[in-house]
Enzyme design. Structure first.
Site, PDB file in Angstrom:
ATOM      1  N   HIS A  82       4.525  14.633  -3.546  1.00  0.00           N
ATOM      2  CA  HIS A  82       4.484  13.979  -4.725  1.00  0.00           C
ATOM      3  C   HIS A  82       3.323  13.001  -4.838  1.00  0.00           C
ATOM      4  O   HIS A  82       3.066  12.335  -3.751  1.00  0.00           O
ATOM      5  CB  HIS A  82       5.762  13.218  -5.174  1.00  0.00           C
ATOM      6  CG  HIS A  82       5.896  12.936  -6.561  1.00  0.00           C
ATOM      7  ND1 HIS A  82       5.230  11.990  -7.179  1.00  0.00           N
ATOM      8  CD2 HIS A  82       6.536  13.308  -7.641  1.00  0.00           C
ATOM      9  CE1 HIS A  82       5.436  11.926  -8.493  1.00  0.00           C
ATOM     10  NE2 HIS A  82       6.535  12.759  -8.482  1.00  0.00           N
ATOM     11  N   GLY A 163      -3.297  -9.331 -10.002  1.00  0.00           N
ATOM     12  CA  GLY A 163      -3.596  -9.407  -8.498  1.00  0.00           C
ATOM     13  C   GLY A 163      -4.955  -9.043  -8.496  1.00  0.00           C
ATOM     14  O   GLY A 163      -5.771  -8.777  -9.397  1.00  0.00           O
ATOM     15  N   HIS A 168      -3.012  -3.282  -1.825  1.00  0.00           N
ATOM     16  CA  HIS A 168      -2.119  -3.886  -0.698  1.00  0.00           C
ATOM     17  C   HIS A 168      -2.603  -2.975   0.542  1.00  0.00           C
ATOM     18  O   HIS A 168      -2.603  -1.733   0.321  1.00  0.00           O
ATOM     19  CB  HIS A 168      -0.678  -4.187  -0.909  1.00  0.00           C
ATOM     20  CG  HIS A 168      -0.099  -4.814   0.107  1.00  0.00           C
ATOM     21  ND1 HIS A 168       0.315  -4.125   1.368  1.00  0.00           N
ATOM     22  CD2 HIS A 168       0.634  -6.143   0.250  1.00  0.00           C
ATOM     23  CE1 HIS A 168       0.802  -5.003   2.054  1.00  0.00           C
ATOM     24  NE2 HIS A 168       1.249  -5.928   1.455  1.00  0.00           N
ATOM     25  N   PRO A 169      -2.869  -3.581   1.722  1.00  0.00           N
ATOM     26  CA  PRO A 169      -3.395  -2.417   2.949  1.00  0.00           C
ATOM     27  C   PRO A 169      -2.171  -1.476   3.265  1.00  0.00           C
ATOM     28  O   PRO A 169      -2.548  -0.393   3.707  1.00  0.00           O
ATOM     29  CB  PRO A 169      -3.495  -3.482   4.019  1.00  0.00           C
ATOM     30  CG  PRO A 169      -2.931  -4.924   3.803  1.00  0.00           C
ATOM     31  CD  PRO A 169      -2.961  -4.771   2.132  1.00  0.00           C
ATOM     32  N   THR A 170      -1.032  -1.826   3.136  1.00  0.00           N
ATOM     33  CA  THR A 170      -0.092  -0.772   3.493  1.00  0.00           C
ATOM     34  C   THR A 170       1.015  -0.357   2.290  1.00  0.00           C
ATOM     35  O   THR A 170       1.484   0.661   2.332  1.00  0.00           O
ATOM     36  CB  THR A 170       0.924  -1.432   4.715  1.00  0.00           C
ATOM     37  OG1 THR A 170       1.477  -2.588   4.082  1.00  0.00           O
ATOM     38  CG2 THR A 170       0.253  -1.695   5.967  1.00  0.00           C
ATOM     39  N   ALA A 171       0.950  -1.475   1.231  1.00  0.00           N
ATOM     40  CA  ALA A 171       1.967  -1.118   0.210  1.00  0.00           C
ATOM     41  C   ALA A 171       1.281  -0.397  -1.051  1.00  0.00           C
ATOM     42  O   ALA A 171       1.882  -0.182  -1.943  1.00  0.00           O
ATOM     43  CB  ALA A 171       2.795  -2.345  -0.148  1.00  0.00           C
ATOM     44  N   GLY A 172      -0.117  -0.477  -1.152  1.00  0.00           N
ATOM     45  CA  GLY A 172      -0.850   0.094  -2.172  1.00  0.00           C
ATOM     46  C   GLY A 172      -0.849  -0.706  -3.558  1.00  0.00           C
ATOM     47  O   GLY A 172      -0.939  -2.037  -3.438  1.00  0.00           O
TER      48      GLY A 172
END
Lengths: 298, 298
Positions: A82, A163, A168-172
């Protein structure tokens, strides 16, 4: 009269069940909110939660879930069928009872602001909450997916609504919006050829000339080796479920393929299903409001 | 979760509308109960009321209505086409939501006891509430009608379940029972030959080897010149609507006949229709209680 808002956050985790259960525990811990349903899909590597609650509770639940997802899900490690751009990929709010669309738009904005300030996740508002027409459609917002977001967000036209202009580097990145009830409805085909599912999805979806209130893509359910037309029915009165199924059946015939089953993901209003019963049973002069017993119970 | 019970009392009055309206006023005065519908038939000289409510309210309504009917209706003066044995002829209770058949049987017994002690009307329990197999069928219980009840009740095998073994002098005898919701459902054929409808009705109905919970006859709709299989679906979970339709379609084929439409008469529970949607849409792993939105709101 209690205002009832539905919230259906989608998370990019459908394989590590301890994370899915952790999200469920977070949802259950918020007062004023009921977790109606949650389901994880391994080939999508995605889970869908359905919550219902009053405005205060539903806002608190959305922020708490996004916070938990940002801690536990790393998009740099994520693979799945997805499309996705965030650990919490999308958070729609839906008016259910004694609540307006305007109130849901307001809730989406408050939650978007909170995700940016408290979880450091940039947010795009979409659908009824969109700040620009080009951001109405979720697929347009998500285009490029997690891997393409750094480049996309640097463009002036894709500065987020809340924002910083970088994922966000890992949470996108998360899309937060307001919309009418949406029915996630999938049709499974008697083939493992995902090209066939894709060709049929193109025909059935409104964006390429098909049914106006239907969105769809072709995917492969790897665990079953089954090609699927995966759809979002965004207005079940304008485009009833049976019509999508019958159009898919008609198009599948040219490949010698038939429908082996369908799936309803999460919840649907009773009328969305009864409309299909009315069609298939060939009911004459049926009156949903008058003839369905439960409609007389206040 | 509120338990919901339906009650469909039949009264032996369909001509003096002031009495029918008086019954409606009694029903409306009971708290916890909603009067969904009432209709009077002059040639039957009979009226049918449909109420829904919680167990406490529905019991109170049934007793209050029977009391009013006993005061106003004199069976020694009653003439009409429909068989009858009491001012309040029959009181069935039907489980609708969060209620079991066992609870409806219990309600039928409590109401039967109250009619005997408070209104001096003897009561036979019937259908699911019957105390003997010979009392299950309403027609058997009512055989002899009001005029034959003195003689019938004197027989040991017809001692009533509650009250004295003799009819109330003017209000007669009442049958009180419990049953599943009954759905009046008709299937129209592409023929005016009523013999075809009759042959198909014989095949589809339980009494001659067909679907257990289906009763049916063939009739001719004279105004449309259309033959119809006219059915009562007495247990929609045991025999779903779609199954009757599909069996009729299959049998009609031998005559080169097809189904041109169907009719739902009166009310049906949402689940009776959604069960058919589930079949025709080929839904996999569908959970009615969990996936229908309204089930979480009521």
């Amino acid at each position: 009269m209690t205002k009832l808002i539905e919230c259906i956050p989608n998370f990019s985790e459908g394989r590590r069940m301890e994370i899915v259960e952790g999200l469920a525990d977070v949802a259950k811990s918020i007062s004023g909110v009921t977790l109606l349903d949650y389901s994880a899909d391994s080939s999508h590597n995605r889970s869908v939660f359905t919550l219902i609650g009053d405005p205060k509770g539903i806002k608190a639940a959305a922020v708490a879930l996004a916070k938990y997802a940002a801690e536990k899900i790393d998009l740099t490690q994520h693979e799945g069928e997805h499309p996705r751009m965030g650990a919490t990929d999308v958070i729609p709010f839906v008016p259910i009872k004694n609540a307006t669309m305007e109130e849901c738009v307001e809730i989406a904005k408050e939650v978007g602001a909170a995700l940016a300030s408290e979880v450091k996740i940039p947010v795009y508002l979409y659908e009824e909450a969109a700040s620009k027409k080009t951001r109405t459609n979720l697929a347009a917002v998500r285009k490029g997916q997690f891997e393409g977001m750094t480049e996309k967000m640097a463009k002036p036209e894709w500065v987020p609504d809340f924002g910083e202009a970088a994922p966000h580097p890992t949470a996108g990145v998360t899309a937060v919006g307001a919309r009418m009830p949406l029915i996630a409805f999938n049709v499974n085909l008697s083939t493992s050829d995902v090209n066939i599912a894709n060709n049929i999805a193109k025909i059935v979806r409104g964006s390429s000339g098909g049914l106006k209130y239907c969105k769809g893509i072709g995917i492969l359910l790897e665990d079953r080796n089954v090609a699927q037309v995966s759809m979002n029915m965004v207005n079940y009165e304008g485009t009833p479920l049976y019509r999508a199924v019958e159009l898919i059946k008609a198009e599948a015939k040219r490949y010698g393929v038939h429908v082996i089953g369908t799936e309803l993901i999460g919840l649907a209003p009773a009328k969305a299903l009864i409309d299909s019963a009315e069609y298939y049973l060939q009911l004459e002069n049926f009156d949903y409001e008058k003839q369905v017993l439960e409609n007389h119970i206040i």
